[in-house]
Scaffold this motif. Structure first.
Motif, mmCIF file in Angstrom:
data_model
loop_
_atom_site.group_PDB
_atom_site.id
_atom_site.type_symbol
_atom_site.label_atom_id
_atom_site.label_comp_id
_atom_site.label_asym_id
_atom_site.label_seq_id
_atom_site.Cartn_x
_atom_site.Cartn_y
_atom_site.Cartn_z
ATOM 1 N N SER A 22 46.258 121.885 -25.790
ATOM 2 C CA SER A 22 47.310 122.851 -26.101
ATOM 3 C C SER A 22 48.683 122.329 -25.689
ATOM 4 O O SER A 22 49.672 122.509 -26.407
ATOM 5 N N ARG A 26 51.760 121.637 -28.177
ATOM 6 C CA ARG A 26 53.077 122.219 -27.892
ATOM 7 C C ARG A 26 54.165 121.157 -27.927
ATOM 8 O O ARG A 26 55.252 121.362 -28.477
ATOM 9 N N LEU A 188 50.730 128.756 -32.459
ATOM 10 C CA LEU A 188 51.653 128.255 -31.444
ATOM 11 C C LEU A 188 51.649 129.162 -30.219
ATOM 12 O O LEU A 188 51.744 128.680 -29.086
ATOM 13 N N ASP A 191 48.455 128.435 -28.337
ATOM 14 C CA ASP A 191 48.598 127.156 -27.631
ATOM 15 C C ASP A 191 49.463 127.320 -26.378
ATOM 16 O O ASP A 191 49.172 126.732 -25.330
ATOM 17 N N HIS A 192 50.517 128.113 -26.485
ATOM 18 C CA HIS A 192 51.383 128.353 -25.327
ATOM 19 C C HIS A 192 50.601 129.045 -24.214
ATOM 20 O O HIS A 192 50.694 128.654 -23.039
ATOM 21 N N SER A 195 48.126 126.642 -22.664
ATOM 22 C CA SER A 195 48.769 125.566 -21.895
ATOM 23 C C SER A 195 49.212 126.037 -20.514
ATOM 24 O O SER A 195 49.477 125.210 -19.636
#
Length: 290
Positions: A22, A26, A188, A191-192, A195
């Motif tokens: 992730s 990013r 996205l 993924d944020h 992460s």
């Protein structure tokens, strides 16, 4: 030997591996937002990976092979991923932003398209990041092998894409994940979130994400703040995410169930990435791509 879906999902290092992936994705967005958004919703992921696979499967001896609107439309509509008009709009968008161009040579019907250099670089980087994530589980050298022999991706990517496309559970993510991924740039956001997982507390029912600034994130990902807040509210109503400070909504957590379902879903794709790359290596060694 490649990992199975079950081996990946149950691996004690799988969550850190997904966090690494992730973070890598990013970073790819930060360096190239427009092309990164081509994989930022699940529908676009399926469209993009299928389009690239069709390109790599081109055979000059087979009329109509390669990436054409007709070929992409037939595959995508067969699996009920998108409408004919959506496929056409997708191709037109790729041409507008110069991610695709007409294949060299005489123009024939149906028109065949090929990815531009920026698209090749982005897809190569995506496959490389996924291999690096798998390497974290067993100390393997998959990513290094791809760097040493980039043509391996030409064999691996179509096989991976086809396998994912044929898997019902991959095409239709768990509801908690699909809530984000069927929306523009929703990938996205996920993924944020992934992460920022606090791996120290990863064993609990609620995994800390830390500070979550919806306004800044919406601006960064070029999405409506209202749209992002609506997604977060729906997810919170399901119990998949929440806030330690409910009034201010600045420190987020995700539920164990959300993480488990996300891991199980991602394991399908990473197993396909791993199996296809192992297959590509063995076929390259034999000099036989068939």
């Amino acid at each position: 030997m490649s990992f199975s879906i079950e081996q990946l999902a149950r691996h004690p290092k799988f969550v850190p591996s997904l966090r690494f992936l992730s973070e890598a994705l990013r970073n790819r967005y930060d360096s190239g937002p427009r092309i990164a958004r081509m994989l930022a919703s699940h529908q676009r992921w399926l469209l993009t990976q299928t389009a690239y696979a069709l390109h790599l499967e081109y055979d000059s001896a087979v009329p109509g092979s390669g990436l054409t609107v007709v070929a992409l439309r037939d595959v995508i509509t067969h699996h009920r991923i998108a409408s004919r008009n959506t496929v056409l709009s997708f191709i037109e968008e790729l041409l507008t932003y110069r991610f695709l161009e007409l294949a060299p040579g005489p123009v024939r019907r149906p028109r065949r398209y090929v990815p531009t250099e920026v698209s090749y670089t982005a897809m190569f980087g995506w496959y490389l990041a996924n291999l690096a994530a798998i390497d974290l589980l067993d100390g393997g050298g998959r990513a290094a092998a791809l760097v040493a022999s980039p043509m391996l991706m030409d064999l691996a990517q179509p096989r991976m894409a086809r396998n994912c496309l044929a898997t019902d559970v991959w095409r239709d993510p768990p509801e908690c994940v699909g809530l984000f991924l069927w929306t523009e740039a929703g990938g996205l956001v996920v993924d944020h979130i992934m992460s920022k997982l606090d791996l120290a507390g990863e064993g609990g029912d609620r995994i800390d994400i830390g500070r979550f600034d919806a306004r800044a994130l919406a601006t960064h990902f070029m999405i409506s703040r209202t749209h992002l807040q609506r997604l977060l509210r729906k997810s919170a109503e399901r119990g998949d995410i929440g806030w330690h400070d409910e009034a201010r909504k600045t420190r987020m957590w995700v539920s164990r169930d959300f993480l488990d379902q996300y891991c199980g879903w991602q394991a399908i794709k990473l197993a396909a990435v791993d199996e296809a790359f192992s297959w590509a290596q063995s076929n390259e060694d034999r000099g036989d791509p068939n």
